[in-house]
Design a protein around this motif. Structure first.
Motif, PDB file in Angstrom:
ATOM      1  N   PHE A 260       0.828  -1.204   0.000  1.00  0.00           N
ATOM      2  CA  PHE A 260       0.000   0.000   0.000  1.00  0.00           C
ATOM      3  C   PHE A 260       0.864   1.257   0.000  1.00  0.00           C
ATOM      4  O   PHE A 260       0.571   2.219  -0.731  1.00  0.00           O
ATOM      5  CB  PHE A 260      -0.912   0.004   1.220  1.00  0.00           C
ATOM      6  CG  PHE A 260      -1.834   1.184   1.276  1.00  0.00           C
ATOM      7  CD1 PHE A 260      -3.003   1.185   0.543  1.00  0.00           C
ATOM      8  CD2 PHE A 260      -1.521   2.289   2.043  1.00  0.00           C
ATOM      9  CE1 PHE A 260      -3.857   2.283   0.581  1.00  0.00           C
ATOM     10  CE2 PHE A 260      -2.365   3.389   2.083  1.00  0.00           C
ATOM     11  CZ  PHE A 260      -3.537   3.385   1.356  1.00  0.00           C
ATOM     12  N   ILE A 261       1.946   1.278   0.779  1.00  0.00           N
ATOM     13  CA  ILE A 261       2.805   2.463   0.844  1.00  0.00           C
ATOM     14  C   ILE A 261       3.496   2.712  -0.497  1.00  0.00           C
ATOM     15  O   ILE A 261       3.586   3.847  -0.977  1.00  0.00           O
ATOM     16  CB  ILE A 261       3.853   2.295   1.964  1.00  0.00           C
ATOM     17  CG1 ILE A 261       3.164   2.342   3.335  1.00  0.00           C
ATOM     18  CG2 ILE A 261       4.912   3.395   1.883  1.00  0.00           C
ATOM     19  CD1 ILE A 261       4.085   2.043   4.493  1.00  0.00           C
ATOM     20  N   LEU A 262       3.958   1.656  -1.135  1.00  0.00           N
ATOM     21  CA  LEU A 262       4.690   1.803  -2.398  1.00  0.00           C
ATOM     22  C   LEU A 262       3.792   2.240  -3.549  1.00  0.00           C
ATOM     23  O   LEU A 262       4.239   2.955  -4.452  1.00  0.00           O
ATOM     24  CB  LEU A 262       5.394   0.487  -2.744  1.00  0.00           C
ATOM     25  CG  LEU A 262       6.563   0.076  -1.841  1.00  0.00           C
ATOM     26  CD1 LEU A 262       7.102  -1.279  -2.265  1.00  0.00           C
ATOM     27  CD2 LEU A 262       7.686   1.116  -1.874  1.00  0.00           C
ATOM     28  N   PHE A 263       2.527   1.813  -3.517  1.00  0.00           N
ATOM     29  CA  PHE A 263       1.660   2.048  -4.677  1.00  0.00           C
ATOM     30  C   PHE A 263       0.456   2.930  -4.356  1.00  0.00           C
ATOM     31  O   PHE A 263      -0.516   2.930  -5.097  1.00  0.00           O
ATOM     32  CB  PHE A 263       1.163   0.706  -5.220  1.00  0.00           C
ATOM     33  CG  PHE A 263       2.262  -0.179  -5.730  1.00  0.00           C
ATOM     34  CD1 PHE A 263       2.845   0.043  -6.966  1.00  0.00           C
ATOM     35  CD2 PHE A 263       2.728  -1.233  -4.960  1.00  0.00           C
ATOM     36  CE1 PHE A 263       3.857  -0.766  -7.434  1.00  0.00           C
ATOM     37  CE2 PHE A 263       3.747  -2.061  -5.421  1.00  0.00           C
ATOM     38  CZ  PHE A 263       4.314  -1.822  -6.663  1.00  0.00           C
ATOM     39  N   GLN A 264       0.527   3.709  -3.274  1.00  0.00           N
ATOM     40  CA  GLN A 264      -0.628   4.519  -2.904  1.00  0.00           C
ATOM     41  C   GLN A 264      -0.933   5.595  -3.942  1.00  0.00           C
ATOM     42  O   GLN A 264      -2.099   5.948  -4.157  1.00  0.00           O
ATOM     43  CB  GLN A 264      -0.402   5.159  -1.535  1.00  0.00           C
ATOM     44  CG  GLN A 264       0.833   6.035  -1.426  1.00  0.00           C
ATOM     45  CD  GLN A 264       0.983   6.628  -0.037  1.00  0.00           C
ATOM     46  OE1 GLN A 264       0.009   7.057   0.572  1.00  0.00           O
ATOM     47  NE2 GLN A 264       2.202   6.647   0.473  1.00  0.00           N
ATOM     48  N   LYS A 265       0.078   6.102  -4.645  1.00  0.00           N
ATOM     49  CA  LYS A 265      -0.172   7.096  -5.696  1.00  0.00           C
ATOM     50  C   LYS A 265      -0.988   6.501  -6.830  1.00  0.00           C
ATOM     51  O   LYS A 265      -1.854   7.155  -7.406  1.00  0.00           O
ATOM     52  CB  LYS A 265       1.151   7.649  -6.216  1.00  0.00           C
ATOM     53  CG  LYS A 265       1.893   8.521  -5.214  1.00  0.00           C
ATOM     54  CD  LYS A 265       3.161   9.105  -5.820  1.00  0.00           C
ATOM     55  CE  LYS A 265       3.876   9.996  -4.824  1.00  0.00           C
ATOM     56  NZ  LYS A 265       5.132  10.565  -5.401  1.00  0.00           N
ATOM     57  N   HIS A 266      -0.700   5.234  -7.168  1.00  0.00           N
ATOM     58  CA  HIS A 266      -1.459   4.570  -8.223  1.00  0.00           C
ATOM     59  C   HIS A 266      -2.911   4.355  -7.790  1.00  0.00           C
ATOM     60  O   HIS A 266      -3.825   4.410  -8.622  1.00  0.00           O
ATOM     61  CB  HIS A 266      -0.818   3.230  -8.574  1.00  0.00           C
ATOM     62  CG  HIS A 266       0.497   3.365  -9.283  1.00  0.00           C
ATOM     63  ND1 HIS A 266       0.588   3.731 -10.610  1.00  0.00           N
ATOM     64  CD2 HIS A 266       1.764   3.207  -8.851  1.00  0.00           C
ATOM     65  CE1 HIS A 266       1.857   3.768 -10.968  1.00  0.00           C
ATOM     66  NE2 HIS A 266       2.591   3.457  -9.922  1.00  0.00           N
ATOM     67  N   ILE A 267      -3.116   4.087  -6.507  1.00  0.00           N
ATOM     68  CA  ILE A 267      -4.480   3.901  -6.009  1.00  0.00           C
ATOM     69  C   ILE A 267      -5.286   5.183  -6.186  1.00  0.00           C
ATOM     70  O   ILE A 267      -6.391   5.182  -6.740  1.00  0.00           O
ATOM     71  CB  ILE A 267      -4.477   3.482  -4.524  1.00  0.00           C
ATOM     72  CG1 ILE A 267      -3.814   2.121  -4.347  1.00  0.00           C
ATOM     73  CG2 ILE A 267      -5.888   3.453  -3.969  1.00  0.00           C
ATOM     74  CD1 ILE A 267      -3.715   1.681  -2.917  1.00  0.00           C
ATOM     75  N   ILE A 268      -4.717   6.307  -5.744  1.00  0.00           N
ATOM     76  CA  ILE A 268      -5.421   7.590  -5.834  1.00  0.00           C
ATOM     77  C   ILE A 268      -5.658   7.974  -7.289  1.00  0.00           C
ATOM     78  O   ILE A 268      -6.749   8.380  -7.679  1.00  0.00           O
ATOM     79  CB  ILE A 268      -4.614   8.682  -5.105  1.00  0.00           C
ATOM     80  CG1 ILE A 268      -4.494   8.340  -3.611  1.00  0.00           C
ATOM     81  CG2 ILE A 268      -5.263  10.046  -5.290  1.00  0.00           C
ATOM     82  CD1 ILE A 268      -3.566   9.247  -2.848  1.00  0.00           C
TER      83      ILE A 268
END
Length: 277
Positions: A260-268
């Motif tokens: 989640f920390i590594l890919f949180q930008k992709h989630i948003i």
């Protein structure tokens, strides 16, 4: 030239206070788990002054590693989550592409049948699904957990919504160059939907990682258990002790938290691009 500072209003101050309060509410249990996990066995951890008082030790992690199949359960969870995510992305993207850009009779009916799957609760399918796994001889196997999880109506909805917004001119230009439907899907639609695919992939991974009910029913062999099943089994022997179970919980939560920390930008970005509120 001096930069114009944003006006500090009462509403903005209240918004910051409200936002940071939610951050603290989320962080406090995490911090309690982290500190409890490094307290010596038998230490009182329910009183704040005792919790933050030394000594601290890493022996709990060593004990968990030696007395629980933590690494086997971690491998099972990682393998199942990765394979489930990969197959879900493959199937949902192909289904969404077909429904969006390949006209066929009954396509709207097929789409609404898929979307209707969102209204069926998981619990309603447990018994027929279990009987199918028993009849197929897939109980106590990775397949029994992976196969039921790759049907993702929400993924089809998200990707179809995105694919519908891709300009038709791109597809027409590719068709004029002799590209097949498979080539168009692979070379145009997949690269353009990278952020949406990343968001869907992360949601799928975390959902598979935290899945408890179905693996609990489909798996009885301890060596095949995932972390959500194995950790409670291990904790059942430490009903009055908190330090060792918290060390096990800490190890179990690290991979999902790291993803989640590594890919949180992709989630948003993925949520923004697909229009989900």
């Amino acid at each position: 030239m001096n930069a114009v500072r944003p006006r500090v209003t009462l509403g903005r101050i209240l918004l910051y206070i409200f936002s940071y309060s939610f951050v603290l509410i989320w962080l406090i249990p995490m911090l309690w788990m982290v500190i409890t996990a490094i307290k010596p066995d038998g230490s009182p951890v329910t009183v704040l002054t005792e919790l933050i008082k030394p000594p601290f030790t890493m022996d709990n992690y060593q004990y968990v590693s030696e007395n629980a199949s933590i690494w086997r359960w971690t491998w099972n969870s990682v393998y199942i989550a990765v394979v489930t995510t990969a197959l879900t992305l493959l199937l949902t993207s192909m289904a969404a592409f077909a429904l969006s850009r390949i006209p066929f009779k009954g396509s709207k009916l097929v789409f609404w049948i898929i979307i209707a799957g969102l209204m069926v609760p998981t619990e309603a399918t447990i018994i027929p699904l279990f009987l199918m796994m028993v009849d197929s001889g897939l109980v106590n196997s990775y397949s029994s957990i992976i196969f039921p999880s790759i049907a993702a109506p929400l993924g089809v909805l998200i990707l179809k919504q995105f694919y519908d917004g891709i300009p038709k001119e791109l597809v027409e230009a590719a068709e004029m160059d002799g590209a097949s439907k498979l080539r168009i899907w692979w070379s145009i639609f997949l690269p353009l939907s990278r952020s949406s695919m990343a968001a869907l992939g992360i949601f799928t991974f975390i959902s598979s990682w935290n899945n408890f009910l179905w693996p609990f029913l489909a798996i009885s062999d301890e060596k095949m258990m995932t972390l959500p099943i194995g950790i409670p089994l291990f904790q059942s022997g430490y009903a009055a002790e908190l330090t060792i179970p918290m060390a096990a919980n800490m190890l179990a939560s690290l991979p999902a938290l790291l993803v989640f920390i590594l890919f949180q930008k992709h989630i948003i970005k993925g949520i923004t691009m697909t229009g989900i509120k």
